[in-house]
Every structure is written in structure tokens, then in C-alpha cells.
Design a protein around this motif. Structure first.
Motif, PDB file in Angstrom:
ATOM      1  N   ARG A 261       5.771  15.993  -4.890  1.00  0.00           N
ATOM      2  CA  ARG A 261       4.350  15.765  -4.628  1.00  0.00           C
ATOM      3  C   ARG A 261       3.494  16.351  -5.741  1.00  0.00           C
ATOM      4  O   ARG A 261       2.491  15.758  -6.152  1.00  0.00           O
ATOM      5  CB  ARG A 261       3.991  16.382  -3.279  1.00  0.00           C
ATOM      6  CG  ARG A 261       2.680  15.865  -2.762  1.00  0.00           C
ATOM      7  CD  ARG A 261       2.429  16.298  -1.345  1.00  0.00           C
ATOM      8  NE  ARG A 261       1.021  16.105  -1.048  1.00  0.00           N
ATOM      9  CZ  ARG A 261       0.467  16.317   0.132  1.00  0.00           C
ATOM     10  NH1 ARG A 261       1.222  16.710   1.139  1.00  0.00           N
ATOM     11  NH2 ARG A 261      -0.810  16.133   0.325  1.00  0.00           N
TER      12      ARG A 261
ATOM     13  N   THR B 297       3.303  14.187  -8.954  1.00  0.00           N
ATOM     14  CA  THR B 297       2.738  12.842  -8.835  1.00  0.00           C
ATOM     15  C   THR B 297       1.220  12.950  -8.788  1.00  0.00           C
ATOM     16  O   THR B 297       0.694  13.917  -8.236  1.00  0.00           O
ATOM     17  CB  THR B 297       3.235  12.163  -7.538  1.00  0.00           C
ATOM     18  OG1 THR B 297       4.570  12.565  -7.298  1.00  0.00           O
ATOM     19  CG2 THR B 297       3.157  10.676  -7.633  1.00  0.00           C
ATOM     20  N   ASN B 298       0.538  11.937  -9.348  1.00  0.00           N
ATOM     21  CA  ASN B 298      -0.928  12.007  -9.360  1.00  0.00           C
ATOM     22  C   ASN B 298      -1.540  11.695  -8.003  1.00  0.00           C
ATOM     23  O   ASN B 298      -2.494  12.330  -7.588  1.00  0.00           O
ATOM     24  CB  ASN B 298      -1.483  11.054 -10.418  1.00  0.00           C
ATOM     25  CG  ASN B 298      -1.382  11.641 -11.806  1.00  0.00           C
ATOM     26  OD1 ASN B 298      -1.558  12.848 -11.997  1.00  0.00           O
ATOM     27  ND2 ASN B 298      -1.079  10.808 -12.782  1.00  0.00           N
TER      28      ASN B 298
ATOM     29  N   THR C 111       7.637   5.143  -3.148  1.00  0.00           N
ATOM     30  CA  THR C 111       8.315   5.294  -1.861  1.00  0.00           C
ATOM     31  C   THR C 111       8.700   6.743  -1.594  1.00  0.00           C
ATOM     32  O   THR C 111       9.330   7.039  -0.586  1.00  0.00           O
ATOM     33  CB  THR C 111       9.582   4.419  -1.808  1.00  0.00           C
ATOM     34  OG1 THR C 111      10.414   4.774  -2.906  1.00  0.00           O
ATOM     35  CG2 THR C 111       9.249   2.958  -1.867  1.00  0.00           C
TER      36      THR C 111
ATOM     37  N   ASP D 109      -6.332   8.170  -3.096  1.00  0.00           N
ATOM     38  CA  ASP D 109      -7.365   7.793  -4.065  1.00  0.00           C
ATOM     39  C   ASP D 109      -7.395   6.290  -4.312  1.00  0.00           C
ATOM     40  O   ASP D 109      -8.041   5.824  -5.259  1.00  0.00           O
ATOM     41  CB  ASP D 109      -7.160   8.574  -5.375  1.00  0.00           C
ATOM     42  CG  ASP D 109      -5.776   8.331  -5.970  1.00  0.00           C
ATOM     43  OD1 ASP D 109      -5.013   7.542  -5.369  1.00  0.00           O
ATOM     44  OD2 ASP D 109      -5.470   8.915  -7.020  1.00  0.00           O
ATOM     45  N   GLY D 110      -6.675   5.509  -3.490  1.00  0.00           N
ATOM     46  CA  GLY D 110      -6.752   4.054  -3.607  1.00  0.00           C
ATOM     47  C   GLY D 110      -5.805   3.465  -4.630  1.00  0.00           C
ATOM     48  O   GLY D 110      -5.862   2.268  -4.907  1.00  0.00           O
ATOM     49  N   THR D 111      -4.911   4.284  -5.212  1.00  0.00           N
ATOM     50  CA  THR D 111      -3.952   3.746  -6.171  1.00  0.00           C
ATOM     51  C   THR D 111      -2.643   3.419  -5.472  1.00  0.00           C
ATOM     52  O   THR D 111      -2.427   3.789  -4.320  1.00  0.00           O
ATOM     53  CB  THR D 111      -3.691   4.761  -7.304  1.00  0.00           C
ATOM     54  OG1 THR D 111      -3.215   5.973  -6.723  1.00  0.00           O
ATOM     55  CG2 THR D 111      -4.947   5.034  -8.103  1.00  0.00           C
ATOM     56  N   ALA D 112      -1.773   2.705  -6.207  1.00  0.00           N
ATOM     57  CA  ALA D 112      -0.492   2.294  -5.625  1.00  0.00           C
ATOM     58  C   ALA D 112       0.399   3.516  -5.426  1.00  0.00           C
ATOM     59  O   ALA D 112       0.450   4.403  -6.263  1.00  0.00           O
ATOM     60  CB  ALA D 112       0.196   1.291  -6.541  1.00  0.00           C
ATOM     61  N   SER D 113       1.106   3.536  -4.302  1.00  0.00           N
ATOM     62  CA  SER D 113       1.961   4.686  -4.004  1.00  0.00           C
ATOM     63  C   SER D 113       3.413   4.335  -4.303  1.00  0.00           C
ATOM     64  O   SER D 113       3.777   3.177  -4.422  1.00  0.00           O
ATOM     65  CB  SER D 113       1.816   5.072  -2.549  1.00  0.00           C
ATOM     66  OG  SER D 113       2.244   3.998  -1.738  1.00  0.00           O
TER      67      SER D 113
ATOM     68  N   MET E  90      10.662   1.886   1.627  1.00  0.00           N
ATOM     69  CA  MET E  90       9.514   1.002   1.862  1.00  0.00           C
ATOM     70  C   MET E  90       8.299   1.849   2.216  1.00  0.00           C
ATOM     71  O   MET E  90       8.375   2.687   3.107  1.00  0.00           O
ATOM     72  CB  MET E  90       9.786   0.059   3.044  1.00  0.00           C
ATOM     73  CG  MET E  90      11.068  -0.718   2.937  1.00  0.00           C
ATOM     74  SD  MET E  90      11.094  -2.121   4.035  1.00  0.00           S
ATOM     75  CE  MET E  90      11.052  -1.387   5.630  1.00  0.00           C
ATOM     76  N   ASN E  91       7.220   1.621   1.498  1.00  0.00           N
ATOM     77  CA  ASN E  91       6.016   2.401   1.796  1.00  0.00           C
ATOM     78  C   ASN E  91       4.791   1.500   1.791  1.00  0.00           C
ATOM     79  O   ASN E  91       4.314   1.105   0.728  1.00  0.00           O
ATOM     80  CB  ASN E  91       5.852   3.524   0.772  1.00  0.00           C
ATOM     81  CG  ASN E  91       4.674   4.406   1.098  1.00  0.00           C
ATOM     82  OD1 ASN E  91       4.045   4.249   2.125  1.00  0.00           O
ATOM     83  ND2 ASN E  91       4.372   5.328   0.203  1.00  0.00           N
ATOM     84  N   PRO E  92       4.278   1.155   2.967  1.00  0.00           N
ATOM     85  CA  PRO E  92       3.112   0.276   3.011  1.00  0.00           C
ATOM     86  C   PRO E  92       1.788   1.012   2.785  1.00  0.00           C
ATOM     87  O   PRO E  92       0.745   0.372   2.664  1.00  0.00           O
ATOM     88  CB  PRO E  92       3.172  -0.291   4.425  1.00  0.00           C
ATOM     89  CG  PRO E  92       3.783   0.801   5.221  1.00  0.00           C
ATOM     90  CD  PRO E  92       4.738   1.519   4.310  1.00  0.00           C
ATOM     91  N   PHE E  93       1.825   2.330   2.726  1.00  0.00           N
ATOM     92  CA  PHE E  93       0.578   3.095   2.652  1.00  0.00           C
ATOM     93  C   PHE E  93       0.200   3.356   1.195  1.00  0.00           C
ATOM     94  O   PHE E  93       1.029   3.796   0.400  1.00  0.00           O
ATOM     95  CB  PHE E  93       0.737   4.428   3.384  1.00  0.00           C
ATOM     96  CG  PHE E  93       1.262   4.279   4.780  1.00  0.00           C
ATOM     97  CD1 PHE E  93       0.469   3.747   5.775  1.00  0.00           C
ATOM     98  CD2 PHE E  93       2.563   4.636   5.082  1.00  0.00           C
ATOM     99  CE1 PHE E  93       0.959   3.583   7.064  1.00  0.00           C
ATOM    100  CE2 PHE E  93       3.062   4.488   6.365  1.00  0.00           C
ATOM    101  CZ  PHE E  93       2.255   3.960   7.361  1.00  0.00           C
ATOM    102  N   ILE E  94      -1.063   3.103   0.873  1.00  0.00           N
ATOM    103  CA  ILE E  94      -1.504   3.382  -0.500  1.00  0.00           C
ATOM    104  C   ILE E  94      -1.946   4.838  -0.592  1.00  0.00           C
ATOM    105  O   ILE E  94      -2.131   5.511   0.408  1.00  0.00           O
ATOM    106  CB  ILE E  94      -2.644   2.429  -0.942  1.00  0.00           C
ATOM    107  CG1 ILE E  94      -3.880   2.622  -0.054  1.00  0.00           C
ATOM    108  CG2 ILE E  94      -2.164   0.997  -0.941  1.00  0.00           C
ATOM    109  CD1 ILE E  94      -5.126   2.014  -0.634  1.00  0.00           C
TER     110      ILE E  94
END
Lengths: 148, 228
Positions: free
Chosen positions: B53, B56-57, B159, B153-157, B146-150
């Protein structure tokens, strides 16, 4: 000192009640802080709340181990043989978290792709339920194709 | 309090042979060492989670991910509500476990049985909550890989979030499950008078240590995944 362990310290039921109340209060305070943090946007404020939550977490851990697991009433020999090795965690946490932090900073400085990836905004999906949600990490893929 | 000299001579006597230097039975010492090793396993998992964690940004917002509860409608926004119920279930089951241990010390079979039943119910309730939560998240498209949650800050996450969540809560859930099985065995042994025949309820104390440890780990897992 030596007349240890076999003797009960005060009323054990009263102690259990006291610790239960302490644990519940600490949990409630944690939850209040958690709810409060949802509305806090400043980086420093969030960090301060997170720090407080971690301290409360450690207090809860102390009460569970010391009273529920009865470690506080054991002989010092036993306490030390359990607690001293766990002190390694202080170093583990310090070393690994700062390593992670340094890795992020290095990548942000020297890896333009990594930096760019983490600035592209993606659309939040409407309503997570249903078929579209079962697709794997769609936003991540969208961002990747955008880069190409 | 006695002065330092007498204290040290008294302490030294613990290692002169003839008695256990820890003044607890063998099985309990071994349970403590097992729990210590288990603490390192959980610690390794949680520190790995923290390290990833930190490196990661962006990271998904737990208040966005865990905002529902059973029988709630589609658009429910109730962060922390369900997990606080789970936390209290585990704390209360820990309390009933202490009461069972205490009843065991008093050789009160009825008290042991009653409190063990409460503890088992608490454990099963916690597992049911977790089963619902996993099922709910799976329906939303979250699973290992699988990670459906972004990100918040609205950027792509990535897994990483779901991988760590399912691995660590799964490992903890497995511990809860083992604890429930152990507690059921203890209950059966109590009901069949095995401890009465032995003349002590030390097994209940060892099972209690394990159960409290499960509660202890949840304190950390709950804080790291849902609050921070």
C-alpha cells in the motif's frame, strides 16, 4: 512476587466486566474516528486520525492479551519469553513500510509510466451489481490501452 | 514491595529445578509459543499489505467498498456499519470465553457449558457475517485477481487491494473456523464429563487462549482494512 498466578487478583468477574467496557468504549471511539475521517480531506488531519486509531488499536490489543489471555497475571519469565520476540515487529514495521514508501518515491521519480498511470482518472462504474461487475478490473485495462 | 536482593533470589529459584520456571503447565506454554508463531504469520501478511500500500500511489477507499449490509437496498451507503457489528460479535464471544474459563477454574460445569455455547454461537455468527460479505463482494466483481473498485483519487486500481483483502480475511476466517471446531470439541468433552474426571478444566483455558488470539488478530485486521 513469588506467590503468583494461583492466587486470584481481586474479583475476576469485576475485572472481566471492566475490560469488556474498556474494549467496547475503545471500539466505539475507533468507529467514531472512522466516521469522522470520511469527511476529513486534509492530508495531515487524516494522518492524525489514523495515528490515533493505531494507538487505540494497540490499547485494545494490550487489554485482550493482558487480561483476557491472562498474560499480565503470569510469571515475568513467561511474559518475557512471549513479549520480547514480538518486539521484532517494531523493526519489521519500520523497515518494510519505509521500504515501500521509498519504492514509491523512486518509481514516481524515475518511472514516468508508473507516474502517468497513477494520474489518469477513470470512470467509477455505476452500481457495482450485475454482469458488468464480474468483468476483471476493466478500468485498469482501459487506462492501459489509453497509454498505447 | 520487597527489596531488590530478596526479589532476585526468589526469581532465581524458578530456574533451580524442581518446578516449572513459568509456573504453568506444558500445554499452555506450547499454546503461547504457537500463538506467537501465528502472530508472526499474520504480522507478515499485514506488513506485506502495508508495504504494498505504501509503494502505490492510489488505493481504493474502504468506505466506498464496504458500505453495504445484509437486506440493504442497492444504493445503500452505510460505511463501517456491518463491520462494527462483526467486531462486536467477536468481542462479546471473547468475553463469554473468559467467563467459560473462569467457570472452569471454579469447577462449575454448568457455567462452562453455557458460556461455551454462547462462544460457539458468536463464532458461527461471525463466520456467517464474513460469508455474507465475501459473497456480496464477489457479486460486485471482487475476487482474487479481480478488482472492480477504483482508487479513492479516481485513478485505476490494481488487484492488490482485493488480493490482500481476501487472503488476510480468509486466513483469519479459517482461524475462526478452527476455533469454532475446537470450542465444539471442548463443549462435547465438558458434556461427557472428561474434565470432571481429570479434575481440572485446563483444556478450556488453552482453547480460550486460541480464541482470544483470533479476536486479537481481528482487532488488527479490522483496523488495517476498514478504518485506515
Amino acid at each position: 512476587m513469588s506467590n503468583h498466578d494461583t492466587h486470584e487478583h481481586g474479583d475476576p468477574i469485576a475485572e472481566i466486566k471492566k475490560v469488556t467496557i474498556i474494549l467496547s468504549v475503545l471500539t466505539i471511539v475507533e468507529l467514531i474516528l472512522g466516521f469522522w475521517m470520511i469527511g476529513v480531506t486534509s492530508e495531515g488531519g487524516r494522518l492524525a486520525i489514523k495515528g490515533t486509531i493505531v494507538i487505540l488499536m494497540l490499547a485494545k490489543a494490550f487489554y485482550i492479551v493482558a487480561y483476557f489471555m491472562h498474560l499480565k497475571h503470569e510469571l515475568k519469565n513467561l511474559i518475557m519469553t512471549i513479549v520480547v520476540p514480538l518486539a521484532l515487529f517494531i523493526w519489521f514495521i519500520t523497515a518494510f513500510l519505509s521500504d515501500g514508501n521509498s519504492f514509491r518515491n523512486l518509481r514516481n521519480t524515475y518511472d514516468p509510466h508508473f507516474k502517468a498511470q497513477s494520474t489518469i482518472k477513470v470512470e467509477a462504474k455505476e452500481g457495482h451489481h450485475g454482469e458488468e461487475g464480474t468483468k476483471e478490473a476493466a478500468p485498469a485495462k482501459a487506462a492501459e490501452t489509453e497509454k498505447k | 514491595m520487597s527489596n531488590v536482593t530478596t526479589a532476585s533470589t526468589k526469581e532465581a529459584k524458578w530456574w533451580n529445578g524442581g518446578k516449572s520456571p513459568f509456573d504453568v503447565e506444558y500445554g499452555k506454554v506450547m499454546m503461547w509459543y504457537f500463538l506467537m508463531s501465528d502472530a508472526f504469520t499474520f504480522g507478515a501478511f499485514l506488513i506485506a499489505y502495508g508495504t504494498v500500500r505504501f509503494s502505490t500511489n492510489g488505493w481504493p477507499n474502504p468506505n466506498e467498498v464496504f458500505k453495504s449490509y445484509p437486506f440493504a437496498g442497492e444504493g445503500t451507503n452505510a460505511p463501517l456499519v456491518f463491520v462494527s457489528i462483526m467486531t462486536f460479535i467477536l468481542i462479546i464471544s471473547s468475553v463469554t470465553m473468559v467467563l467459560a474459563v473462569h467457570a472452569g477454574k471454579m469447577m462449575d460445569k454448568k457455567g462452562v457449558v453455557r458460556n461455551m455455547i454462547f462462544t460457539i454461537i458468536g463464532g458461527i455468527a461471525f463466520l456467517s457475517c464474513q460469508a455474507w460479505e465475501w459473497n456480496h463482494l464477489h457479486h460486485e466483481g471482487a475476487w482474487w485477481g479481480m478488482n472492480p473498485f477504483i482508487n479513492a483519487d479516481g485513478t485505476a486500481s490494481s488487484t492488490n487491494f482485493t488480493n490482500f483483502f481476501f487472503t488476510i480475511t480468509g486466513f483469519h476466517g479459517f482461524h475462526v473456523f478452527s476455533g469454532v471446531v475446537i470450542n465444539i470439541i471442548m463443549l462435547i468433552m465438558t458434556l461427557t464429563n472428561q474434565f470432571e474426571k481429570r479434575g481440572h478444566y485446563l483444556m478450556i483455558e488453552k482453547a480460550g487462549l486460541y480464541w482470544h488470539f483470533v479476536d486479537l488478530v481481528w482487532v488488527f485486521v479490522f483496523t488495517c482494512f476498514y478504518l485506515l
